[in-house]
Design an enzyme around this catalytic site. Structure first.
Site, mmCIF file in Angstrom:
data_model
loop_
_atom_site.group_PDB
_atom_site.id
_atom_site.type_symbol
_atom_site.label_atom_id
_atom_site.label_comp_id
_atom_site.label_asym_id
_atom_site.label_seq_id
_atom_site.Cartn_x
_atom_site.Cartn_y
_atom_site.Cartn_z
ATOM 1 N N ARG A 211 0.847 -1.208 0.000
ATOM 2 C CA ARG A 211 0.000 0.000 0.000
ATOM 3 C C ARG A 211 0.879 1.254 0.000
ATOM 4 O O ARG A 211 0.626 2.213 -0.734
ATOM 5 C CB ARG A 211 -0.904 0.007 1.237
ATOM 6 C CG ARG A 211 -1.937 -1.112 1.260
ATOM 7 C CD ARG A 211 -2.710 -1.094 2.578
ATOM 8 N NE ARG A 211 -3.617 -2.219 2.690
ATOM 9 C CZ ARG A 211 -3.674 -3.049 3.732
ATOM 10 N NH1 ARG A 211 -2.886 -2.879 4.783
ATOM 11 N NH2 ARG A 211 -4.544 -4.038 3.749
ATOM 12 N N PHE A 227 -11.914 -3.928 -5.100
ATOM 13 C CA PHE A 227 -11.867 -4.904 -4.002
ATOM 14 C C PHE A 227 -11.188 -4.214 -2.812
ATOM 15 O O PHE A 227 -10.179 -4.671 -2.296
ATOM 16 C CB PHE A 227 -11.092 -6.169 -4.383
ATOM 17 C CG PHE A 227 -11.609 -6.902 -5.585
ATOM 18 C CD1 PHE A 227 -12.679 -7.794 -5.459
ATOM 19 C CD2 PHE A 227 -11.052 -6.723 -6.837
ATOM 20 C CE1 PHE A 227 -13.150 -8.492 -6.567
ATOM 21 C CE2 PHE A 227 -11.517 -7.406 -7.943
ATOM 22 C CZ PHE A 227 -12.567 -8.301 -7.810
ATOM 23 N N ASP A 249 -16.306 -2.119 -3.585
ATOM 24 C CA ASP A 249 -16.349 -3.404 -2.891
ATOM 25 C C ASP A 249 -17.798 -3.885 -2.873
ATOM 26 O O ASP A 249 -18.722 -3.071 -2.881
ATOM 27 C CB ASP A 249 -15.813 -3.268 -1.452
ATOM 28 C CG ASP A 249 -15.356 -4.606 -0.887
ATOM 29 O OD1 ASP A 249 -14.125 -4.852 -0.834
ATOM 30 O OD2 ASP A 249 -16.229 -5.416 -0.498
ATOM 31 N N ALA A 278 -17.131 -5.933 -8.652
ATOM 32 C CA ALA A 278 -15.947 -5.260 -9.202
ATOM 33 C C ALA A 278 -15.880 -5.365 -10.723
ATOM 34 O O ALA A 278 -15.558 -4.382 -11.400
ATOM 35 C CB ALA A 278 -14.687 -5.861 -8.583
ATOM 36 N N ASP A 298 -7.071 -5.829 -5.848
ATOM 37 C CA ASP A 298 -6.616 -6.790 -4.824
ATOM 38 C C ASP A 298 -7.779 -7.688 -4.426
ATOM 39 O O ASP A 298 -8.351 -7.535 -3.347
ATOM 40 C CB ASP A 298 -6.085 -5.999 -3.612
ATOM 41 C CG ASP A 298 -5.642 -6.900 -2.478
ATOM 42 O OD1 ASP A 298 -5.303 -8.067 -2.731
ATOM 43 O OD2 ASP A 298 -5.649 -6.425 -1.313
ATOM 44 N N CYS A 338 -3.896 -13.341 -3.722
ATOM 45 C CA CYS A 338 -3.580 -14.042 -2.470
ATOM 46 C C CYS A 338 -3.950 -15.520 -2.570
ATOM 47 O O CYS A 338 -4.138 -16.187 -1.556
ATOM 48 C CB CYS A 338 -4.255 -13.367 -1.280
ATOM 49 S SG CYS A 338 -6.048 -13.278 -1.433
#
Ligand code: SAH
Length: 394
Positions: A211, A227, A249, A278, A298, A338
């Site tokens: 970030r 997101f 979001d 999104a 993300d 992730c």
């Protein structure tokens, strides 16, 4: 203390002998006594040639059947043991972070398999991911009280991986009083996080450094945080001088946190929010030809298991294509994943393909992972789940 012995089959246990903390169920010589052990029981692990690997937590019901926790045989896994380990993990963070907002324990990588501890000042939010830590909840809570003297300890045992260990899903207060929303200070902003009901443990510390890095590209420009969750990237960008930030979001609750975080940081006039899917929102922005100096995407893990890999790969490619279309010429695109099951090379390839489909010449400025409070066990490189790619687009 004398512990039951867990024997590795002849010619098995190569990874553990070389330093991995994991022993798989197919590597173990199972006899009746071993089968009857309580899930999570402490055992001494011994190779076929008699070499002892140390103490492990054993779960006969799961694939990662034994997790080594100490090179000593007969280790006593009590509150004092956990307090020593937690102390050592915390000492690393204390050297790096000026304020008490970080992942304090990152499981195997901090020599505490099956234990995650996130620290929000005097509130701790923890996840127990193995039978071995689950049956020792009381000792771990005692240890955390001794190390941190916290106001509250929240058990966030509501995550999927627990089912692999035969453990139930639950969220509860393990100590203290209901913490409510807590403050997290990071990258020049103050965030509101909810350890009891927020996503995961309440905050994603792993993206802290990414970030901050993204915020270097945004002075005087508008940014888009797709997101966004509670706006980790958006508020860092506003602290870095972005003219405005738009958070997208699907979760009302996440956007509520973003709004309160913006107020707590004094950025409420520069934060816009949209509750939407999104992919649809990105299509919308592209059709209106809206562009931003910085776009961050993300998403949650698209691949939750191996069988999802191809669908997830397509989704990352599509996201890269759509997100690239909203980046102004000379602007920056940050793509994150992730998903454990999508490795760095595959993620890179899908992002490159998506950006190319958007017909945007790109330069890759940086490829990174999680921040340093999420270390990786050197013998478990596959546990390095987070990928973050920063591109500049012509
Ligand atoms: N970027 C955030 C973390 C994002 S976590 C940070 O820095 O902290 C992923 C977020 O995606 C969650 O907040 C979740 O609510 C949201 N999400 C999941 N599916 C979505 C979808 N289809 N459209 C929009 N948001 C979605």
């Amino acid at each position: 203390m004398s512990l039951p012995v867990l024997r590795i089959k002849p010619r098995e246990g190569k990874r553990a002998r070389a330093g991995s903390p994991w022993i798989f169920s197919n590597e173990i010589a199972l006899d009746d006594a071993t089968r009857r052990l309580e899930p999570g029981a402490a055992v001494d692990v011994v190779l076929d040639d008699g070499v002892a690997l140390g103490t492990a937590m054993f779960n006969p019901k799961t694939l990662i059947a034994a997790r080594l926790i100490s090179p000593q045989r007969g280790e006593t896994l009590d509150a004092a043991f956990f307090a020593r380990r937690i102390h050592a993990a915390d000492a690393l963070r204390a050297r790096i972070f000026a304020e008490p907002f970080y992942r304090a324990v990152h499981a195997e990588a901090d020599f505490l398999p099956g234990l995650i501890v996130d620290r929000y000042g005097d509130v701790l939010s923890i996840q127990l991911g193995a039978a071995g830590t689950d049956i020792r909840t009381d000792a771990i809570v005692e240890a955390l009280k001794a190390v941190y003297a916290p106001r509250a300890i929240v058990l966030r045992n509501d995550f999927q991986a627990r089912t692999l260990e035969g453990l139930a899903s639950e969220t509860k207060l393990a100590f203290g009083t209901e913490p409510g929303e807590v403050a997290v200070r990071e990258n020049g902003a103050t965030f509101r996080a909810d350890p009891m009901t927020g996503q995961k443990t309440g905050w994603f510390f792993d993206q802290r450094e990414n970030r901050g890095f993204a915020a270097r590209f945004v002075k005087g420009k508008a940014m888009l945080d797709v997101f966004s969750h509670a706006g980790g990237f958006a508020l860092a960008a506003l602290a870095g001088g972005a003219s405005e930030a738009l958070c997208i979001d699907a979760s009302e609750k996440a956007l509520g946190l973003a709004a309160r975080s913006a107020t707590a940081s004094g950025f409420e006039n520069r934060l816009l929010m949209r509750k939407a899917d999104a992919f649809e929102a990105l299509d919308d922005l592209a059709s209106q030809k809206v562009t931003f100096g910085l776009v961050v995407a993300d998403p949650p893990a698209f691949a939750k298991s191996r069988k999802d890999i191809e669908n997830a790969a397509r989704a990352y490619r599509k996201l890269a294509r759509q997100a690239a279309a909203t980046v102004e010429p000379g602007g920056t695109l940050v793509m994150c994943s992730c998903s454990h099951h999508i490795d760095a090379a595959r993620f890179h390839a899908e992002c490159a393909a998506g950006i190319h489909q958007a017909r945007r010449p790109a330069r890759l400025l940086r490829a990174s992972g999680a921040d340093i409070d999420h270390p990786v066990h050197p013998h478990l490189p596959e546990t390095a789940y987070l990928k973050c790619l920063v591109f500049t687009l012509d």
